[in-house]
Design a protein around this motif. Structure first.
Motif, PDB file in Angstrom:
ATOM      1  N   LYS A   2       0.879  -1.228   0.077  1.00 51.50           N
ATOM      2  CA  LYS A   2       0.132   0.065   0.108  1.00 51.50           C
ATOM      3  C   LYS A   2       0.777   1.344   0.050  1.00 51.50           C
ATOM      4  CE  LYS A   2      -3.864  -2.160   2.460  1.00 51.50           C
ATOM      5  NZ  LYS A   2      -4.834  -2.143   3.445  1.00 51.50           N
ATOM      6  N   MET A   3       0.383   2.110  -0.985  1.00 56.15           N
ATOM      7  CA  MET A   3       1.411   3.633  -0.974  1.00 56.15           C
ATOM      8  C   MET A   3       0.405   4.707  -0.405  1.00 56.15           C
ATOM      9  SD  MET A   3       3.347   2.463  -4.358  1.00 56.15           S
ATOM     10  CE  MET A   3       4.391   4.276  -4.337  1.00 56.15           C
ATOM     11  N   GLU A   4       0.798   5.435   0.280  1.00 55.66           N
ATOM     12  CA  GLU A   4       0.302   6.865   0.733  1.00 55.66           C
ATOM     13  C   GLU A   4       0.464   7.798  -0.674  1.00 55.66           C
ATOM     14  OE1 GLU A   4      -1.390   6.959   3.119  1.00 55.66           O
ATOM     15  OE2 GLU A   4      -0.870   4.865   4.120  1.00 55.66           O
ATOM     16  N   TRP A   5      -0.323   7.565  -1.604  1.00 56.15           N
ATOM     17  CA  TRP A   5      -0.478   8.659  -2.834  1.00 56.15           C
ATOM     18  C   TRP A   5      -0.637  10.068  -2.367  1.00 56.15           C
ATOM     19  CZ3 TRP A   5       2.000   7.120  -6.865  1.00 56.15           C
ATOM     20  CH2 TRP A   5       1.938   5.859  -7.052  1.00 56.15           C
ATOM     21  N   LYS A   6      -0.172  11.078  -2.562  1.00 55.40           N
ATOM     22  CA  LYS A   6      -0.452  12.351  -2.512  1.00 55.40           C
ATOM     23  C   LYS A   6      -0.824  13.042  -4.105  1.00 55.40           C
ATOM     24  CE  LYS A   6       2.838  13.409   0.889  1.00 55.40           C
ATOM     25  NZ  LYS A   6       4.233  14.090   1.466  1.00 55.40           N
ATOM     26  N   LEU A   7      -2.075  13.374  -4.142  1.00 55.15           N
ATOM     27  CA  LEU A   7      -2.700  13.739  -5.374  1.00 55.15           C
ATOM     28  C   LEU A   7      -2.316  15.264  -5.529  1.00 55.15           C
ATOM     29  CD1 LEU A   7      -6.237  12.116  -5.127  1.00 55.15           C
ATOM     30  CD2 LEU A   7      -4.040  11.144  -5.733  1.00 55.15           C
ATOM     31  N   GLY A   8      -1.745  15.427  -6.868  1.00 58.41           N
ATOM     32  CA  GLY A   8      -1.672  17.004  -7.086  1.00 58.41           C
ATOM     33  C   GLY A   8      -2.512  17.437  -8.453  1.00 58.41           C
ATOM     34  N   ASP A   9      -2.324  18.746  -8.856  1.00 64.55           N
ATOM     35  CA  ASP A   9      -2.982  19.584  -9.488  1.00 64.55           C
ATOM     36  C   ASP A   9      -2.401  19.572 -10.935  1.00 64.55           C
ATOM     37  OD1 ASP A   9      -5.029  20.131  -7.519  1.00 64.55           O
ATOM     38  OD2 ASP A   9      -4.032  21.878  -7.140  1.00 64.55           O
ATOM     39  N   GLU A  10      -1.095  19.058 -11.060  1.00 65.22           N
ATOM     40  CA  GLU A  10      -0.576  18.903 -12.261  1.00 65.22           C
ATOM     41  C   GLU A  10      -1.002  18.015 -13.408  1.00 65.22           C
ATOM     42  OE1 GLU A  10       3.989  18.536 -14.026  1.00 65.22           O
ATOM     43  OE2 GLU A  10       3.676  18.861 -11.806  1.00 65.22           O
ATOM     44  N   THR A  11      -1.274  18.458 -14.424  1.00 63.89           N
ATOM     45  CA  THR A  11      -1.696  17.618 -15.533  1.00 63.89           C
ATOM     46  C   THR A  11      -0.857  17.593 -16.698  1.00 63.89           C
ATOM     47  OG1 THR A  11      -3.296  19.252 -16.775  1.00 63.89           O
ATOM     48  CG2 THR A  11      -4.199  17.860 -14.714  1.00 63.89           C
ATOM     49  N   LYS A  12      -1.074  16.777 -17.720  1.00 62.67           N
ATOM     50  CA  LYS A  12      -0.354  16.498 -18.987  1.00 62.67           C
ATOM     51  C   LYS A  12      -1.200  15.678 -19.839  1.00 62.67           C
ATOM     52  CE  LYS A  12       3.012  13.011 -18.216  1.00 62.67           C
ATOM     53  NZ  LYS A  12       4.642  12.493 -18.003  1.00 62.67           N
ATOM     54  N   LYS A  13      -0.805  15.356 -21.104  1.00 62.44           N
ATOM     55  CA  LYS A  13      -1.525  14.599 -21.960  1.00 62.44           C
ATOM     56  C   LYS A  13      -0.738  13.384 -22.423  1.00 62.44           C
ATOM     57  CE  LYS A  13      -5.493  16.365 -23.629  1.00 62.44           C
ATOM     58  NZ  LYS A  13      -6.738  15.499 -23.787  1.00 62.44           N
ATOM     59  N   ILE A  14      -1.211  12.114 -22.123  1.00 63.50           N
ATOM     60  CA  ILE A  14      -0.570  10.895 -22.615  1.00 63.50           C
ATOM     61  C   ILE A  14      -1.460  10.294 -23.678  1.00 63.50           C
ATOM     62  CG2 ILE A  14       0.194   8.498 -21.988  1.00 63.50           C
ATOM     63  CD1 ILE A  14       0.985   9.470 -19.460  1.00 63.50           C
ATOM     64  N   GLY A  15      -1.058  10.455 -24.958  1.00 64.67           N
ATOM     65  CA  GLY A  15      -2.066  10.204 -25.878  1.00 64.67           C
ATOM     66  C   GLY A  15      -3.331  10.734 -26.038  1.00 64.67           C
ATOM     67  N   ASN A  16      -4.503  10.337 -25.939  1.00 68.51           N
ATOM     68  CA  ASN A  16      -5.683  11.173 -26.007  1.00 68.51           C
ATOM     69  C   ASN A  16      -6.066  11.704 -24.581  1.00 68.51           C
ATOM     70  OD1 ASN A  16      -5.987  11.204 -29.015  1.00 68.51           O
ATOM     71  ND2 ASN A  16      -6.678   9.242 -28.734  1.00 68.51           N
ATOM     72  N   TYR A  17      -5.446  11.195 -23.537  1.00 65.65           N
ATOM     73  CA  TYR A  17      -6.099  11.130 -22.021  1.00 65.65           C
ATOM     74  C   TYR A  17      -5.105  12.385 -21.199  1.00 65.65           C
ATOM     75  CZ  TYR A  17      -8.161   6.645 -23.008  1.00 65.65           C
ATOM     76  OH  TYR A  17      -9.000   5.588 -23.549  1.00 65.65           O
ATOM     77  N   THR A  18      -6.141  13.079 -20.567  1.00 66.70           N
ATOM     78  CA  THR A  18      -5.457  13.865 -19.809  1.00 66.70           C
ATOM     79  C   THR A  18      -5.195  13.148 -18.403  1.00 66.70           C
ATOM     80  OG1 THR A  18      -6.920  15.964 -20.636  1.00 66.70           O
ATOM     81  CG2 THR A  18      -5.838  15.913 -18.107  1.00 66.70           C
ATOM     82  N   VAL A  19      -3.810  13.254 -17.962  1.00 70.41           N
ATOM     83  CA  VAL A  19      -3.528  12.627 -16.924  1.00 70.41           C
ATOM     84  C   VAL A  19      -3.217  13.549 -15.578  1.00 70.41           C
ATOM     85  CG1 VAL A  19      -2.873  10.542 -18.140  1.00 70.41           C
ATOM     86  CG2 VAL A  19      -1.237  12.137 -17.865  1.00 70.41           C
ATOM     87  N   TYR A  20      -3.330  12.927 -14.512  1.00 70.29           N
ATOM     88  CA  TYR A  20      -3.116  13.601 -13.073  1.00 70.29           C
ATOM     89  C   TYR A  20      -1.617  13.168 -12.493  1.00 70.29           C
ATOM     90  CZ  TYR A  20      -7.358  16.392 -13.936  1.00 70.29           C
ATOM     91  OH  TYR A  20      -8.371  17.097 -14.475  1.00 70.29           O
ATOM     92  N   LYS A  21      -0.955  14.105 -11.848  1.00 68.63           N
ATOM     93  CA  LYS A  21       0.243  13.610 -11.305  1.00 68.63           C
ATOM     94  C   LYS A  21       0.034  13.236  -9.630  1.00 68.63           C
ATOM     95  CE  LYS A  21       4.898  15.474  -9.941  1.00 68.63           C
ATOM     96  NZ  LYS A  21       5.708  16.469  -9.971  1.00 68.63           N
ATOM     97  N   ALA A  22       0.643  12.187  -9.179  1.00 67.62           N
ATOM     98  CA  ALA A  22       0.534  11.754  -8.058  1.00 67.62           C
ATOM     99  C   ALA A  22       1.878  11.395  -7.599  1.00 67.62           C
ATOM    100  CB  ALA A  22      -0.476  10.461  -7.794  1.00 67.62           C
ATOM    101  N   THR A  23       2.033  11.423  -6.198  1.00 68.07           N
ATOM    102  CA  THR A  23       3.476  11.015  -5.731  1.00 68.07           C
ATOM    103  C   THR A  23       3.424  10.245  -4.277  1.00 68.07           C
ATOM    104  OG1 THR A  23       3.923  13.383  -4.462  1.00 68.07           O
ATOM    105  CG2 THR A  23       4.646  13.117  -6.792  1.00 68.07           C
ATOM    106  N   ALA A  24       4.316   9.485  -4.196  1.00 67.43           N
ATOM    107  CA  ALA A  24       4.475   8.473  -2.894  1.00 67.43           C
ATOM    108  C   ALA A  24       5.861   8.452  -2.674  1.00 67.43           C
ATOM    109  CB  ALA A  24       3.552   7.234  -3.146  1.00 67.43           C
ATOM    110  N   THR A  25       6.323   7.772  -1.599  1.00 63.17           N
ATOM    111  CA  THR A  25       7.648   6.930  -1.170  1.00 63.17           C
ATOM    112  C   THR A  25       7.330   5.926  -1.066  1.00 63.17           C
ATOM    113  OG1 THR A  25       7.441   7.546   1.189  1.00 63.17           O
ATOM    114  CG2 THR A  25       8.364   9.255  -0.164  1.00 63.17           C
ATOM    115  N   LYS A  26       8.700   5.063  -1.473  1.00 66.62           N
ATOM    116  CA  LYS A  26       8.527   3.516  -1.633  1.00 66.62           C
ATOM    117  C   LYS A  26       9.728   2.898  -1.341  1.00 66.62           C
ATOM    118  CE  LYS A  26       7.395  -0.234  -5.026  1.00 66.62           C
ATOM    119  NZ  LYS A  26       6.974  -0.562  -6.201  1.00 66.62           N
ATOM    120  N   SER A  27       9.762   1.990  -0.604  1.00 66.58           N
ATOM    121  CA  SER A  27      11.302   1.054  -0.243  1.00 66.58           C
ATOM    122  C   SER A  27      11.430   0.415  -1.724  1.00 66.58           C
ATOM    123  CB  SER A  27      11.279   0.614   0.776  1.00 66.58           C
ATOM    124  OG  SER A  27      12.428  -0.090   1.192  1.00 66.58           O
ATOM    125  N   ILE A  28      12.657   0.394  -2.457  1.00 67.64           N
ATOM    126  CA  ILE A  28      12.829  -0.471  -3.397  1.00 67.64           C
ATOM    127  C   ILE A  28      14.252  -1.239  -2.971  1.00 67.64           C
ATOM    128  CG2 ILE A  28      13.449  -0.344  -5.689  1.00 67.64           C
ATOM    129  CD1 ILE A  28      11.544   1.878  -6.347  1.00 67.64           C
TER     130      ILE A  28
END
Length: 278
Positions: free
Chosen positions: A131-157
């Protein structure tokens, strides 16, 4: 800006189909992992170094298919045809990365099953979804035909420590247990609310929309094609053949295999470097 081309995404079906109970989708993702290893100063011929780096690079560029519905998904790597004259060395260096074999997720149960081929032996890793603690942001961009929104989290890899494998040293150095490195990294994901499923490639999930792109410190996974509600119904099945282990058990097995691989490499390197003659 990117090292690879973003292909246009194919949108199939009307928005109302997304809300249908039997909603399904199939996607293609391209994964690229940067190779960070310094072979300078090693007792390896220059042409051999370049060959090894090329094979490691190719082994860490992969294409995956991703079939999903509202509750489950399966993420599978597409097989590559071996080039004439190539051995499996590069594949060996890439086989134990963050993304392994078939990865099945059951969202309601919060579980996953990962099918991994470790030096020819098949393991089924069964455990709870991370489970990841996502932080939802307002930044957007286009990937193909879709408007996508940015989210960030920390993860141990946790990743194989390839530098340690190639390092020459005393017997004491070989027993330091540094086959893997583990660190906290920031994950950046881009999700499409137009596709309202909390699914994503590999072990990524939990956002209010399908994850079309995800980046950690060295790996980028990008969706290059998507089809919603394909004409032929998709059958999503969990992998079934292999030795069943937990993630912790598999990590320990991988560690021992990496140690064995590292010592074998050092032994061969020592012989080429003018070790004892028979």
């Amino acid at each position: 800006m990117r090292d690879f081309i973003i292909f246009g995404l194919l949108f199939v079906g009307l928005t109302k189909l997304v809300h249908a109970q039997d909603f399904q989708g199939e996607a293609t993702y391209f994964s690229k992992t940067s190779v960070r290893i310094d072979l300078s100063g090693r007792n390896i011929p220059e042409d051999r170094k370049q060959q090894m780096l090329k094979r490691m690079k190719e082994a860490n560029e992969r294409t995956y298919t991703f079939d999903f519905d509202r509750t489950s998904s399966i993420y599978k790597e597409e097989e590559k045809l071996e080039q004439p004259g190539n051995d499996s060395g590069g594949r060996r260096f890439g086989m134990m990365g963050a993304t392994g074999g078939d990865y099945y997720k059951n969202i309601p149960e919060g579980t996953y099953i990962s099918k991994n081929d470790l030096f020819g032996k098949i393991f089924l890793v069964q455990d709870s979804l991370p489970k990841m603690e996502w932080k939802l942001g307002d930044e957007t961009k286009k990937i193909g035909n879709y408007t996508v929104y940015k989210a960030t989290a920390t993860k141990s890899i946790k990743r194989p420590n390839m530098g340690a494998m190639f390092r020459r040293g005393s017997d004491d150095d070989k027993n330091k247990g540094d086959e893997f490195t583990e660190k906290q990294v920031e994950i950046t994901a881009w999700y499409a609310p137009e596709i309202p499923v909390n699914q994503g490639p590999g072990d990524y999930w939990g956002l209010p929309g399908l994850i079309l792109e995800v980046n950690d410190d060295i790996t980028t996974i990008l969706c290059t094609k998507i089809v919603l509600n394909p004409k032929e119904r998709i059958e999503i099945k969990a992998p079934q053949k292999g030795k069943v282990v937990t993630q912790a058990e598999y990590d320990e097995i991988s560690k021992e295999k990496m140690k064995e691989m590292r010592e074998n490499f050092r032994s061969r390197g020592g012989n080429r470097g003018g070790g004892r003659r028979p």
